[in-house]
Design a protein around this motif. Structure first.
Motif, PDB file in Angstrom:
ATOM      1  N   GLU A 164       0.845  -1.327  -0.061  1.00 58.68           N
ATOM      2  CA  GLU A 164       0.182  -0.193   0.050  1.00 58.68           C
ATOM      3  C   GLU A 164       1.111   1.022   0.114  1.00 58.68           C
ATOM      4  O   GLU A 164       0.620   2.341  -0.741  1.00 58.68           O
ATOM      5  CB  GLU A 164      -1.416  -0.095   1.385  1.00 58.68           C
ATOM      6  N   SER A 165       2.815   1.175   0.471  1.00 60.31           N
ATOM      7  CA  SER A 165       2.998   2.601   0.490  1.00 60.31           C
ATOM      8  C   SER A 165       3.669   2.465  -1.029  1.00 60.31           C
ATOM      9  O   SER A 165       5.107   3.203  -0.224  1.00 60.31           O
ATOM     10  CB  SER A 165       3.711   2.217   2.621  1.00 60.31           C
ATOM     11  N   PHE A 169      -9.870  12.775   2.331  1.00 52.45           N
ATOM     12  CA  PHE A 169      -8.571  13.328   3.478  1.00 52.45           C
ATOM     13  C   PHE A 169      -8.943  13.180   4.864  1.00 52.45           C
ATOM     14  O   PHE A 169      -7.744  12.851   5.531  1.00 52.45           O
ATOM     15  CB  PHE A 169      -7.656  14.629   2.216  1.00 52.45           C
ATOM     16  N   ASN A 170      -9.683  13.369   5.362  1.00 49.06           N
ATOM     17  CA  ASN A 170     -10.225  13.548   6.547  1.00 49.06           C
ATOM     18  C   ASN A 170     -10.685  12.139   7.095  1.00 49.06           C
ATOM     19  O   ASN A 170     -11.155  12.252   8.265  1.00 49.06           O
ATOM     20  CB  ASN A 170     -10.533  14.816   6.898  1.00 49.06           C
ATOM     21  N   LYS A 188      -5.296   8.590   8.239  1.00 49.13           N
ATOM     22  CA  LYS A 188      -3.753   8.134   9.026  1.00 49.13           C
ATOM     23  C   LYS A 188      -2.452   8.238   8.077  1.00 49.13           C
ATOM     24  O   LYS A 188      -1.842   8.727   8.045  1.00 49.13           O
ATOM     25  CB  LYS A 188      -3.598   7.013   8.549  1.00 49.13           C
ATOM     26  N   TRP A 189      -2.826   9.264   6.237  1.00 49.57           N
ATOM     27  CA  TRP A 189      -1.125   9.735   5.968  1.00 49.57           C
ATOM     28  C   TRP A 189      -1.545  10.998   5.765  1.00 49.57           C
ATOM     29  O   TRP A 189      -2.252  11.720   5.495  1.00 49.57           O
ATOM     30  CB  TRP A 189      -1.830   9.075   4.043  1.00 49.57           C
ATOM     31  N   ASN A 190       0.025  11.450   5.384  1.00 45.15           N
ATOM     32  CA  ASN A 190       0.017  12.649   5.096  1.00 45.15           C
ATOM     33  C   ASN A 190      -0.057  13.371   3.710  1.00 45.15           C
ATOM     34  O   ASN A 190      -0.961  12.393   2.981  1.00 45.15           O
ATOM     35  CB  ASN A 190       1.444  12.547   4.711  1.00 45.15           C
ATOM     36  N   THR A 231      -1.558  11.046   0.116  1.00 46.54           N
ATOM     37  CA  THR A 231      -3.338  11.026  -0.519  1.00 46.54           C
ATOM     38  C   THR A 231      -3.386  11.394  -1.820  1.00 46.54           C
ATOM     39  O   THR A 231      -4.165  10.724  -2.608  1.00 46.54           O
ATOM     40  CB  THR A 231      -4.271  12.174   1.348  1.00 46.54           C
ATOM     41  N   ILE A 232      -2.856  11.993  -2.234  1.00 43.49           N
ATOM     42  CA  ILE A 232      -2.787  12.312  -3.271  1.00 43.49           C
ATOM     43  C   ILE A 232      -2.348  10.982  -4.232  1.00 43.49           C
ATOM     44  O   ILE A 232      -3.388  11.022  -4.910  1.00 43.49           O
ATOM     45  CB  ILE A 232      -1.875  14.048  -3.617  1.00 43.49           C
ATOM     46  N   PHE A 233      -1.106  10.850  -3.879  1.00 44.58           N
ATOM     47  CA  PHE A 233      -0.863   9.660  -4.506  1.00 44.58           C
ATOM     48  C   PHE A 233      -2.569   8.305  -4.636  1.00 44.58           C
ATOM     49  O   PHE A 233      -2.836   7.951  -5.471  1.00 44.58           O
ATOM     50  CB  PHE A 233       0.390   8.810  -4.436  1.00 44.58           C
ATOM     51  N   GLN A 234      -2.837   7.990  -3.299  1.00 46.72           N
ATOM     52  CA  GLN A 234      -3.944   7.343  -3.028  1.00 46.72           C
ATOM     53  C   GLN A 234      -5.226   7.656  -4.144  1.00 46.72           C
ATOM     54  O   GLN A 234      -5.816   7.144  -4.524  1.00 46.72           O
ATOM     55  CB  GLN A 234      -4.197   6.951  -2.030  1.00 46.72           C
ATOM     56  N   GLY A 235      -5.775   8.807  -3.762  1.00 47.88           N
ATOM     57  CA  GLY A 235      -6.483   9.270  -4.880  1.00 47.88           C
ATOM     58  C   GLY A 235      -6.370   9.918  -6.196  1.00 47.88           C
ATOM     59  O   GLY A 235      -7.236   9.206  -6.888  1.00 47.88           O
TER      60      GLY A 235
END
Length: 480
Positions: A222-223, A285-286, A293-295, A299-303
């Motif tokens: 996931e990371s 994001f929240n 839990k992410w910075n 968050t941008i990448f996961q989006g």
């Protein structure tokens, strides 16, 4: 007469019998390529259902129940990615090999597969086979006959297209596997598992299926942005469509020579990719259960990753059931649209959406015709686009109502899984794995109708077009 003398006669009789069978199949295919495609697809699902039912296919060595075997066969051949069993732990090595082979067959598309089979049998690509392959790259051919506008792939180029289909699938999947292999070694996967998993993930990404060979799925990755980026690349290449890949392989540096289909596919895909990512980032994001839990960078990448996967990829790094209701609705819309025509993706296709938006824009400006990139889009293309959306919405509505009645589950979860099945996406809120047998059959039928394609299905059940030598009086109903 000796046995040696009888042997040539038997050979001649066998050859004539085979030729007769081939002629019957060819005549049936020529009369209706759509019905022939549905027949081929149904036959493949039947065969794979039998294979998944074999005791050797399951890790426990027992017979897999019919509902689970059928659902898996439909999901594999339709390159959907939904499952009613744990795909990583339920199937044996033989079962996983069947899954791997099945998604490759399903990804090629029924009509293209039929064309390749015809080419192998006849040792040449005849006009009938070319027409069948052409109808796969452009459903307008089988629905309305030859059209005057420029096509992504012209009839005379179908032979080259078939080569591109096979070669591009092989080269792209092999390239993805090569990129994934060292990453898996660095993550501690042993050599043999890394080889198998690399090719498995590569195939599932390019075919837009989304199955994972390990029980934890993408949790361990996931990371790992390199790993996830390779998956996104595979999904993108599979979702733009073979006609686009073929056109780009010939004129990558000459955009002016790209056909209208190529331009609409790429531009619409890029817009949906960015818009989807922005919406997911803004809505999640929240959310402490997903991305809270992410910075910011994570968050941008996961989006962007989720935006790519909802286009038919099927992979996920988060629990879909934990997404906000607003995010589920955005995902529903992206899944319903899907990817490019003649691709491994499902949905109503990005060009369908583009044509409808262009038509609405032209109507708002008072233009008589629909024009874009210096080309005019005929009215019959618009009519087919409207039909595709109507058929798709009807299938989704009927399936959703039926499953709501069967399961009594929340509407947003049922709607999400139904659209995921129709659009052959493979993302799930967990509903698919907990369906009763009757619900399994309903969702399997939804996947089948989604993969066969609304235009192909409509052409299969509709009568042939007939020339009408008169026109009735015109009258305008009130709409809007």
């Amino acid at each position: 007469m000796s046995g040696n003398a009888m042997q040539p006669r038997r050979d001649i009789t066998a050859r004539h019998g085979f030729a007769r069978i081939r002629e019957i199949i060819s005549d049936f295919a020529a009369k209706s390529t759509s019905r022939f495609a549905i027949l081929v697809f149904s036959f493949l699902i039947f065969v794979f259902t039998l294979l998944f039912s074999l005791p050797i296919a399951s890790r426990s060595g027992t017979v897999t129940p019919l509902a689970d075997a059928l659902f898996t066969a439909v999901s594999v051949i339709c390159v959907t990615g939904l499952s009613t069993v744990d795909m990583a732990t339920h199937w044996s090595l033989f079962g996983h090999i069947i899954v791997f082979i099945g998604v490759q067959i399903g990804a090629l598309g029924v009509l293209t597969l039929a064309s390749i089979l015809g080419f192998v049998i006849a040792r040449r690509l005849g006009l009938r086979q070319k027409l069948m392959a052409a109808s796969d790259t452009n459903p307008m051919r089988s629905h309305h006959g030859p059209v005057a506008e420029g096509q992504a792939v012209r009839l005379g180029e179908i032979g080259n297209l078939l080569v591109t289909v096979a070669v591009s699938a092989l080269v792209i999947e092999a390239g993805l596997a090569v990129l994934l292999f060292p990453r898996m070694l660095l993550d501690g996967v042993n050599v043999w598992d890394a080889i198998w998993n690399s090719f498995y993930y590569a195939a599932m990404a390019f075919t837009n299926t989304g199955f994972t060979p390990n029980a934890e799925g993408l949790a361990r990755f996931e990371s790992d942005y390199w790993f996830l980026s390779i998956l996104m690349l595979g999904v993108f290449l599979g979702s733009i469509g073979f006609p686009v890949i073929y056109a780009l392989s010939r004129n990558f540096r000459r955009p002016r020579r790209w056909s209208l289909h190529v331009k609409l596919t790429l531009v619409t895909t890029a817009i949906l990719f960015v818009v989807g990512a922005v919406l997911f980032i803004a809505l999640e994001f929240n959310n402490p259960n997903t991305w809270g839990k992410w910075n910011l960078w994570d968050t941008i990448f996961q989006g962007f990753f989720l935006s790519a996967m909802t286009r038919s990829g099927g992979f996920s790094t988060v629990d879909i059931s934990q997404l906000n209701g607003s995010s589920l609705l955005v995902a529903d819309m992206l899944m319903f649209i899907g990817g490019g025509s003649a691709s491994t993706a499902g949905g109503i296709k990005v060009t369908t959406l583009a044509v409808l938006f262009l038509a609405a824009f032209a109507e708002a400006r008072g233009n008589d015709g629909v024009e874009v990139f210096g080309r005019r889009i005929p009215q019959d293309v618009l009519r087919v686009a409207v039909s595709v959306v109507l058929w798709g919405a009807t299938i989704v509505a009927i399936s959703t109502i039926t499953l709501l009645q069967i399961t009594k589950a929340p509407l947003d979860h049922v709607l999400f899984d139904v659209i995921s099945g129709f659009a052959t996406t493979g993302l799930t809120t967990g509903l698919a794995a907990n369906l009763p047998d009757e619900g399994v059959y309903v969702l399997a039928a939804t996947m089948f109708l989604g993969r066969v394609g609304t235009v192909t299905l409509a052409a299969a059940v509709a009568a042939s077009q007939r020339a009408q030598l008169y026109k009735r009086p015109e009258e305008r109903p009130i709409v809007g």
